[in-house]
Design an enzyme around this catalytic site. Structure first.
Site, PDB file in Angstrom:
ATOM      1  N   LYS A 191      22.341  36.606  35.618  1.00 29.17           N
ATOM      2  CA  LYS A 191      23.622  37.254  35.916  1.00 29.17           C
ATOM      3  C   LYS A 191      24.726  36.685  35.038  1.00 29.17           C
ATOM      4  O   LYS A 191      24.831  35.460  34.962  1.00 29.17           O
ATOM      5  CB  LYS A 191      23.950  37.006  37.385  1.00 29.17           C
ATOM      6  CG  LYS A 191      25.283  37.577  37.822  1.00 29.17           C
ATOM      7  CD  LYS A 191      25.572  37.168  39.224  1.00 29.17           C
ATOM      8  CE  LYS A 191      26.963  37.628  39.600  1.00 29.17           C
ATOM      9  NZ  LYS A 191      27.450  37.039  40.793  1.00 29.17           N
ATOM     10  N   LYS A 197      23.020  31.850  36.486  1.00 23.71           N
ATOM     11  CA  LYS A 197      24.286  32.544  36.739  1.00 23.71           C
ATOM     12  C   LYS A 197      25.367  31.893  35.886  1.00 23.71           C
ATOM     13  O   LYS A 197      25.636  30.702  36.013  1.00 23.71           O
ATOM     14  CB  LYS A 197      24.654  32.468  38.215  1.00 23.71           C
ATOM     15  CG  LYS A 197      26.005  33.106  38.521  1.00 23.71           C
ATOM     16  CD  LYS A 197      26.294  33.159  40.006  1.00 23.71           C
ATOM     17  CE  LYS A 197      27.696  33.693  40.262  1.00 23.71           C
ATOM     18  NZ  LYS A 197      28.008  33.764  41.698  1.00 23.71           N
TER      19      LYS A 197
HETATM   20  C1  PBG Z   1      29.845  34.838  44.725  1.00 29.76           C
HETATM   21  C2  PBG Z   1      29.462  35.945  43.832  1.00 29.76           C
HETATM   22  C3  PBG Z   1      30.130  36.465  42.715  1.00 29.76           C
HETATM   23  C4  PBG Z   1      29.404  37.593  42.311  1.00 29.76           C
HETATM   24  C5  PBG Z   1      28.299  37.697  43.156  1.00 29.76           C
HETATM   25  N1  PBG Z   1      28.336  36.668  44.076  1.00 29.76           N
HETATM   26  C6  PBG Z   1      31.417  36.087  42.073  1.00 29.76           C
HETATM   27  C7  PBG Z   1      31.572  34.777  41.459  1.00 29.76           C
HETATM   28  O1  PBG Z   1      30.645  33.995  41.287  1.00 29.76           O
HETATM   29  O2  PBG Z   1      32.745  34.474  41.158  1.00 29.76           O
HETATM   30  C8  PBG Z   1      29.786  38.523  41.186  1.00 29.76           C
HETATM   31  C9  PBG Z   1      29.287  39.917  41.310  1.00 29.76           C
HETATM   32  C10 PBG Z   1      29.926  40.888  40.397  1.00 29.76           C
HETATM   33  O3  PBG Z   1      30.794  40.587  39.563  1.00 29.76           O
HETATM   34  O4  PBG Z   1      29.550  42.071  40.504  1.00 29.76           O
HETATM   35  N2  PBG Z   1      29.820  33.570  44.182  1.00 29.76           N
END
Ligand code: PBG
Length: 323
Positions: free
Chosen positions: A248, A195
């Site tokens: 992601k 991520k």
């Molecule tokens: C929580 C989380 C996030 C997303 C999914 N879980 C945001 C982040 O890490 O700031 C992003 C999902 C999206 O942008 O569609 N940590």
């Protein structure tokens, strides 16, 4: 092979031939639909930067999830916006928390759909970070215990799969152990394994009210410049017990999806994130692109890159288009 012996156009002459030799298929069976639950009742509030995506209260969510199931989508991933936030994320693991309450209703009223929860603390922390803080530092090991408690509380309330997205080191093992200790050894974990610290999460942070109040997430989420590090992150999560690994964002990380697919034999998920969705919707609304065609091509490309599963806000419309 040389022209005129090899003529690639021979196999492109009509749709029957093209579909016969098509290498990749987009199917509703591979989609996970992200949804947001908020306090209150009777709420169906569109998120301004994500047209077509809504905040639902537990009652309206329950009705909407029936529609998602009836569209043939096999799973949702649930995000919660709690009524209150604090510095210990207590709303994340409360038995009567927003996600837990939603899960109880969904488990009771909507059989035959897989309920996945995002396990993270940012929505529940007053400071918006994904872990416990000390000053401006985000602490790793003290956060693991809260994440594990949160995951267990989700499964107790009805979650079928948990998906930790916090990016703390060691969280897969902490969650796996806590689930096993609570007799949930059959509950799978989808790890947000690679991520990245991405600007493409912008609309989501508005939707989930989870923007960090100071600094950014670069001390825990991955540096977008790094490719080989994704392999280390994924292999670490697999060794800690991840059942499905996720990359992601998706669109700007297709190389990572391909790498992870090639290196590992676990199912690979890709998260087509909020900013990717918003860009397509914005351009389509202006008539600059064909929204349907661009969406289908985008998701197909993620599958071609190696994604077995796609988390996407487009899931409902795609299910309709693929019918
Ligand atoms: C929580 C989380 C996030 C997303 C999914 N879980 C945001 C982040 O890490 O700031 C992003 C999902 C999206 O942008 O569609 N940590």
């Amino acid at each position: 092979m040389y022209f005129p012996i090899y003529r690639p156009r021979r196999l492109r002459q009509n749709e029957k031939l093209r579909s016969l030799v098509r290498e990749t298929q987009l199917s509703v069976n591979d989609l996970i639909y992200p949804m947001f639950v908020v306090p209150g009742s009777g709420v169906t509030q569109e998120i301004s930067s994500m047209p077509g995506v809504f905040h639902y209260s537990v009652d309206t969510l329950t009705e909407q999830v029936k529609a998602v199931r009836d569209a043939g989508i096999p799973a949702i991933i649930l995000f919660g916006l709690p009524p209150d936030k604090d510095e210990g994320a207590s709303g994340a693991f409360k038995a009567d928390g927003i996600v837990q309450t939603a899960l109880e209703s969904l488990k009771k009223n909507v059989p035959d759909i897989i309920l996945i929860t995002d396990v993270c603390l940012c929505e529940y922390m007053s400071h918006g970070h994904c872990g416990i803080i000390d000053g401006e530092e985000i602490l790793n090991d003290p956060t693991l215990e809260i994440l594990a408690k949160t995951a267990v509380s989700h499964v107790k309330a009805g979650a079928d799969i948990v998906a930790p997205s916090d990016m703390m080191d060691g969280r897969i093992m902490a969650i796996r152990e806590a689930l096993d200790d609570n007799d949930y050894s059959n509950t799978p974990i989808i790890s947000y394994a690679a991520k990245y610290s991405s600007a493409f999460y912008g609309p989501f942070r508005e939707a989930a009210d989870s923007a960090p109040q100071f600094g950014d997430r670069r001390s825990y989420q991955m540096d977008p410049a790094n490719r080989r590090e994704a392999i280390r992150e994924v292999s670490q999560d697999i060794s800690e017990g991840a059942d499905i690994v996720m990359v992601k964002p998706a669109l700007t990380y297709m190389d990572i999806i391909a790498d992870v697919k090639r290196e590992f034999d676990l199912p690979v998920a890709a998260y087509n994130v909020s900013g990717e969705y918003a860009m397509v919707k914005a351009a389509a609304a202006r008539g600059w692109i064909d929204g349907k065609k661009v969406t289908l091509e985008t998701l197909l490309s993620m599958k071609r890159a190696g994604a077995d599963i796609i988390l996407t806000y487009h899931a409902l419309e795609v299910a309709e288009w693929l019918k």
